[in-house]
Design a protein around this motif. Sequence first.
Motif, PDB file in Angstrom:
ATOM      1  N   VAL A   7       7.940   2.236   2.754  1.00  0.00           N
ATOM      2  CA  VAL A   7       7.836   3.545   3.404  1.00  0.00           C
ATOM      3  C   VAL A   7       7.157   4.503   2.429  1.00  0.00           C
ATOM      4  CG1 VAL A   7       9.203   5.461   4.335  1.00  0.00           C
ATOM      5  CG2 VAL A   7       9.858   3.123   4.824  1.00  0.00           C
ATOM      6  N   HIS A   8       6.289   5.360   2.911  1.00  0.00           N
ATOM      7  CA  HIS A   8       5.521   6.368   2.169  1.00  0.00           C
ATOM      8  C   HIS A   8       4.267   5.801   1.499  1.00  0.00           C
ATOM      9  CE1 HIS A   8       8.604   9.123   3.128  1.00  0.00           C
ATOM     10  NE2 HIS A   8       9.495   8.636   2.294  1.00  0.00           N
ATOM     11  N   ASP A   9       4.013   4.505   1.630  1.00  0.00           N
ATOM     12  CA  ASP A   9       2.728   3.993   1.133  1.00  0.00           C
ATOM     13  C   ASP A   9       1.614   4.644   1.945  1.00  0.00           C
ATOM     14  OD1 ASP A   9       3.837   2.361  -0.710  1.00  0.00           O
ATOM     15  OD2 ASP A   9       3.419   0.465   0.305  1.00  0.00           O
ATOM     16  N   LEU A  10       0.530   4.983   1.260  1.00  0.00           N
ATOM     17  CA  LEU A  10      -0.578   5.618   1.973  1.00  0.00           C
ATOM     18  C   LEU A  10      -1.410   4.567   2.701  1.00  0.00           C
ATOM     19  CD1 LEU A  10      -1.803   8.217  -0.650  1.00  0.00           C
ATOM     20  CD2 LEU A  10      -0.522   8.662   1.426  1.00  0.00           C
ATOM     21  N   VAL A  11      -1.964   4.970   3.826  1.00  0.00           N
ATOM     22  CA  VAL A  11      -2.817   4.066   4.606  1.00  0.00           C
ATOM     23  C   VAL A  11      -4.231   4.637   4.590  1.00  0.00           C
ATOM     24  CG1 VAL A  11      -3.177   2.980   6.837  1.00  0.00           C
ATOM     25  CG2 VAL A  11      -0.870   3.461   6.062  1.00  0.00           C
ATOM     26  N   LEU A  12      -5.186   3.819   4.156  1.00  0.00           N
ATOM     27  CA  LEU A  12      -6.550   4.300   3.974  1.00  0.00           C
ATOM     28  C   LEU A  12      -7.489   3.633   4.966  1.00  0.00           C
ATOM     29  CD1 LEU A  12      -6.694   3.950   0.092  1.00  0.00           C
ATOM     30  CD2 LEU A  12      -5.802   5.850   1.403  1.00  0.00           C
ATOM     31  N   ALA A  13      -8.603   4.312   5.181  1.00  0.00           N
ATOM     32  CA  ALA A  13      -9.631   3.740   6.051  1.00  0.00           C
ATOM     33  C   ALA A  13     -10.288   2.571   5.344  1.00  0.00           C
ATOM     34  CB  ALA A  13     -10.658   4.808   6.380  1.00  0.00           C
ATOM     35  N   PRO A  14     -10.677   1.537   6.085  1.00  0.00           N
ATOM     36  CA  PRO A  14     -11.294   0.387   5.423  1.00  0.00           C
ATOM     37  C   PRO A  14     -12.755   0.656   5.069  1.00  0.00           C
ATOM     38  CG  PRO A  14     -11.278   0.048   7.753  1.00  0.00           C
ATOM     39  CD  PRO A  14     -10.629   1.384   7.528  1.00  0.00           C
ATOM     40  N   LEU A  44      -6.296  -0.282   5.168  1.00  0.00           N
ATOM     41  CA  LEU A  44      -5.882  -0.661   3.820  1.00  0.00           C
ATOM     42  C   LEU A  44      -4.589   0.074   3.483  1.00  0.00           C
ATOM     43  CD1 LEU A  44      -9.378  -0.276   2.162  1.00  0.00           C
ATOM     44  CD2 LEU A  44      -8.208  -2.421   2.604  1.00  0.00           C
ATOM     45  N   VAL A  45      -3.632  -0.658   3.002  1.00  0.00           N
ATOM     46  CA  VAL A  45      -2.371  -0.033   2.599  1.00  0.00           C
ATOM     47  C   VAL A  45      -2.374   0.062   1.084  1.00  0.00           C
ATOM     48  CG1 VAL A  45       0.137  -0.183   2.681  1.00  0.00           C
ATOM     49  CG2 VAL A  45      -1.198  -1.025   4.584  1.00  0.00           C
ATOM     50  N   LEU A  46      -2.167   1.257   0.591  1.00  0.00           N
ATOM     51  CA  LEU A  46      -2.189   1.498  -0.847  1.00  0.00           C
ATOM     52  C   LEU A  46      -0.765   1.463  -1.381  1.00  0.00           C
ATOM     53  CD1 LEU A  46      -3.578   2.416  -3.482  1.00  0.00           C
ATOM     54  CD2 LEU A  46      -3.323   4.750  -2.686  1.00  0.00           C
ATOM     55  N   GLU A  47      -0.520   0.485  -2.185  1.00  0.00           N
ATOM     56  CA  GLU A  47       0.806   0.353  -2.798  1.00  0.00           C
ATOM     57  C   GLU A  47       0.712   0.857  -4.228  1.00  0.00           C
ATOM     58  OE1 GLU A  47       3.580  -3.193  -4.538  1.00  0.00           O
ATOM     59  OE2 GLU A  47       2.005  -3.706  -3.127  1.00  0.00           O
ATOM     60  N   LEU A  48       1.585   1.772  -4.569  1.00  0.00           N
ATOM     61  CA  LEU A  48       1.609   2.280  -5.941  1.00  0.00           C
ATOM     62  C   LEU A  48       2.829   1.705  -6.628  1.00  0.00           C
ATOM     63  CD1 LEU A  48       0.642   5.993  -5.309  1.00  0.00           C
ATOM     64  CD2 LEU A  48      -0.802   4.185  -6.163  1.00  0.00           C
ATOM     65  N   SER A  49       2.612   0.731  -7.481  1.00  0.00           N
ATOM     66  CA  SER A  49       3.751   0.108  -8.145  1.00  0.00           C
ATOM     67  C   SER A  49       3.818   0.567  -9.591  1.00  0.00           C
ATOM     68  CB  SER A  49       3.623  -1.407  -8.074  1.00  0.00           C
ATOM     69  OG  SER A  49       2.398  -1.797  -8.634  1.00  0.00           O
ATOM     70  N   HIS A  50       5.027   0.677 -10.063  1.00  0.00           N
ATOM     71  CA  HIS A  50       5.219   1.053 -11.469  1.00  0.00           C
ATOM     72  C   HIS A  50       5.004  -0.180 -12.334  1.00  0.00           C
ATOM     73  CE1 HIS A  50       6.904   5.071 -10.818  1.00  0.00           C
ATOM     74  NE2 HIS A  50       7.182   4.553  -9.641  1.00  0.00           N
TER      75      HIS A  50
END
Lengths: 158, 317
Positions: free
Chosen positions: B146-153, B294-300
């Motif tokens: 939840v809260h991952d950003l979704v970007l245009a391909p 595209l789903v942008l996952e920000l992982s630590h």
Amino acid sequence: MGRTLLWMTLGYVSCLWDCSAGLHDSRWPSATGVYLTLLVMLWPKCGLWGAAICGLVLDAAHGGVLGSRVLGGVTATSLACHFSLHRAEIRWPRAAFSIATAIAIWLAAPLLTGGVRGDLQFNRWTQAQSIATTTLSSTLIVLAICALVWTKRVDRAD
Amino acid sequence: MAAESHSPPGLVPIAAALLGGGMLFCLPDVWAGKLRSAVHDLLAPGQCVLAAAVPQVISGPVAPSTATATESQWERQARYWQAEAAKLRAELTEANRVPTWPVAAIIPSQIQPKLRTARIIGWERPSIDEAPAAVLRAGSTDHVAVHDLVLAPGESILDQGQSQGIAADDLVLAGRSIIGRISRTSRWTSTIQPITDPEFRGQAQIVRLQDGEAVLGAEGILSGSIAGACRLLHIGTTDPVAEGDLVFTALRGVPLSPPLFYGTITWAELRPGEPDWSIEVTPARSGPPPSEVLVLELSHGLAKVSTPSSGAVRGVP
């Protein structure tokens, strides 16, 4: 067993079809409307629970008010059952009216509940037009299936 | 079929079914969300087959032509460099103003962006008034949160490399448009909250073009609105704003360094007596998202921090 599985698959496919219409509200006919009407005509008790399950699936998948289609579906199938809509006693004008009423209730339920809760406006010509078109097309398909399948069976029985 | 199976259901089953339906009305949001997720998971296999067999049934927009795609690539590249220029200008101003920072004190970013492609397999649309929310074929099993950003391909477009200080992940992120964010995930599916959703909120920053040069503007909060556009909130009347300014994700002090694009300011008005601007932002992509996003996952992640004495030490995750 095989027949139950077939009807369950048909239910799944019809839910899938109606769920995929989320973006195009004008898609018709209503696959679940046709499926539930046929189910009610064959097995009224199964139709009731089928309406509840299909309603739950569509409510959850569409993102609308949860429970609206369940209530609409149960009401519609109950009415259809009490109209004696089954193949042994089919009378076309009465059947057409009953089927159309049941499908219209099924389709309008989410809009009516949304209107009651104040979530959306139910005074749009386009929405009414969409429901009317879907109801008409679904009713015609149900009647066509009845005419094609059941009358042949009755003839064969005679 | 037995004769008794044609008898109508009794009052008890009808009452039970109606009661069940009524109880669904009162279901708390948490449980309603879980129920929706379960149903989406249940429908996902069929929707995948449907999306693969008859893509137009899922109703993605028509794929852009090559000319349009090329044009959008150039636009994206231009946006990226405008934002980068504005950011560097702001950093230069800051560096000239404050004394030199010790090198060891600058901690490299510990957030690692990761992009994954996901197919849209369905739509949620509570009403005609609301923007449709796409359902993705990617869930918690694919590490979508939840809260991952979704970007245009789109393809990665920059021809710059490490010598320009751009990391590999930056390349695919640069200048991309944000479509929305993940609002709900289940095991195999996720639901997108579009940026035009009235409940969407995101940190945003204006980039102004002043005399042909990009300048960082004020920071605010981007919010969706019912009209299908977005609003930029909390921009004080003392900050300069003009129509045509670009709106990015916040660029200053945020570890996500490549700028992600929200849209363009198309209307800005100062209303008497109000402390903030009334700003309307037109999203970079109007209408429903394409068939793939595209789903942008920000992982630590763990980052190495170089120190003058010990060479390298592990950073805090």
